[in-house]
Design an enzyme around this catalytic site. Sequence first.
Site, PDB file in Angstrom:
ATOM      1  N   PRO A  25       0.835  -1.210   0.000  1.00  0.00           N
ATOM      2  CA  PRO A  25       0.000   0.000   0.000  1.00  0.00           C
ATOM      3  C   PRO A  25       0.865   1.253   0.000  1.00  0.00           C
ATOM      4  CG  PRO A  25      -0.003  -1.060   2.153  1.00  0.00           C
ATOM      5  CD  PRO A  25       0.709  -1.993   1.234  1.00  0.00           C
ATOM      6  N   GLN A 102      -5.750  -1.956   2.812  1.00  0.00           N
ATOM      7  CA  GLN A 102      -5.155  -1.787   4.127  1.00  0.00           C
ATOM      8  C   GLN A 102      -6.009  -0.793   4.917  1.00  0.00           C
ATOM      9  OE1 GLN A 102      -1.630   0.751   4.990  1.00  0.00           O
ATOM     10  NE2 GLN A 102      -0.605  -1.176   5.488  1.00  0.00           N
ATOM     11  N   TYR A 185       1.398   4.436  13.435  1.00  0.00           N
ATOM     12  CA  TYR A 185      -0.008   4.805  13.434  1.00  0.00           C
ATOM     13  C   TYR A 185      -0.724   4.167  14.630  1.00  0.00           C
ATOM     14  CZ  TYR A 185       1.386   6.655   8.960  1.00  0.00           C
ATOM     15  OH  TYR A 185       2.044   7.353   7.986  1.00  0.00           O
ATOM     16  N   LEU A 303      13.488  -1.824   0.488  1.00  0.00           N
ATOM     17  CA  LEU A 303      14.638  -1.770  -0.414  1.00  0.00           C
ATOM     18  C   LEU A 303      14.927  -3.127  -1.056  1.00  0.00           C
ATOM     19  CD1 LEU A 303      17.224   0.709   1.164  1.00  0.00           C
ATOM     20  CD2 LEU A 303      15.765   1.017  -0.839  1.00  0.00           C
ATOM     21  N   ARG A 326       8.100   1.736  -3.512  1.00  0.00           N
ATOM     22  CA  ARG A 326       8.677   2.746  -4.408  1.00  0.00           C
ATOM     23  C   ARG A 326       9.294   2.115  -5.649  1.00  0.00           C
ATOM     24  NH1 ARG A 326      11.346   6.881   0.130  1.00  0.00           N
ATOM     25  NH2 ARG A 326       9.696   6.538   1.659  1.00  0.00           N
TER      26      ARG A 326
END
Length: 366
Positions: A25, A102, A185, A303, A326
Site C-alpha cells: 500500500p 489496508q 499509526y 529496499l 517505491r
Amino acid sequence: MSGPVLFQPTTFRALTLPNRIVIAPMCQYSATDGRMTDWHLIHLGSLALSGAGLLTIEATAVLPEGRITYGDVGLWDDGTEAAMRRVLEGVRLASDIKIAVQLSHAGRKASCEVPWKGGGHIPPGGAQGWQTVAPSAAPYQTTDASPMALDREGMGKVRAAFVAAARRAAALGLDAVQLHAAHGYLLHQFLSPLSNRRDDAYGGSLENRMRFVLEVFDAVRDVFHTGPVSVRVSGTDWVPGGWDIEQTVALAQVLQARGCDAIHVSSGGLSPRQDIPVAPGYQVPLARAVKQATTLPVVAVGLITGFEQAEAIVANGDADLIALARTILYDPRWPWHAAAHLGGHVRAPNQYLRCQPRTHKDLFEV
C-alpha cells in the site's frame, strides 16, 4: 515445481495468488473528503497490469480523524464506498489481479499536510486540521499539538469503525484485508511503550499493550469472511526501549493462534528518534525472525529492488512473499522484468501480448 520460487503460486485461506510479488500500500494523498478520484483509477489501473500477484490499496482510514492527511482515502460511509467501487470497477475491466485494502487509523500522526507541501502537523483549528487521538496524550513531535488520550468509549468507536470498514470491503468484493499496525499509526501506538503510557488494562505489560490490537483483529476477522485478514507490523521502532523484534514475534504468535492469515513485516515510523540502518533488504532479518518463530506466511519489504535479491529471499525461506513499494512506482513492469530475468512467467493483458520480447518467447502466460 521447477522454475523460480518467486513465480510459484501460493494460497492463503481461499485466496490463491499466481506468484509471490505483492504491491504494498502506497499513500497517494489525492482523495477528496476520503473519496477516491480519477488519480486512483489511473494509479491502481497501471499497477494492476504489472503482473504482480496482489495489489494492496493504500492506507485507508476507517474514520475521518484517522487520516494522515486531508488527502487520504477513506472507507467510512456510503460516499467513500461508492467512490472506491467506481475505481475498482474500472480496474477490474482491465485486470483480474487480486486486490486487498489496508485499513488504518493514523492516531497521533494524523492531521498533517500532504508531503509535497511539507507534510507537517496541522493543529486543531488550522486549515484542514483536526484534533488527533492516541493511546496517551503524547505527541509524535514535541512541536505537535497533543493528541487526546482515548477512553474506553473512544476505543470502542475506533474498533467499530474498523469493523464497519471491513464489512464495506467485503461488500466491494475485495479479496483481502490488512490491518495497519505499523509505521507509528494508532495500532502501533498501542503496541509501543514509547507511545503507550496508559496505566489501565491497555498499557504497561506486553500483554496489555497488545490487547487493543488483538481486539480489533478479532472483530475484523469475525466479519470479513470472504478472504484473508493480515496484519502489517513494524518489527522494531529502531529506538532503545521501544517496540522490538522479540515483542513482534510474541505478537505474531498470538495473531497466528487467533486466525491471522499472514503478517507483513516492516519497521520504524513511531518516533523521530529512530536510527534506521537503511541498506538493501535491511528489514529482511525482521521478517526472517517472525518466519522462524511461527508458521504464518510472512511478507518481507524494504529496499527490495533486485530480481536475484527478491528470488533469494523467498527461495532461502526468509519470507514467503516480497512486497514492492517505491520500486514498482519507478518500474511498474518490475514483475515482467523479473520473470524475464529469472525464467518465470506472468499474466499480461491481451492488448499487450505482442510486446513480448523475442528473447523471452514464453514470458507471458496465455
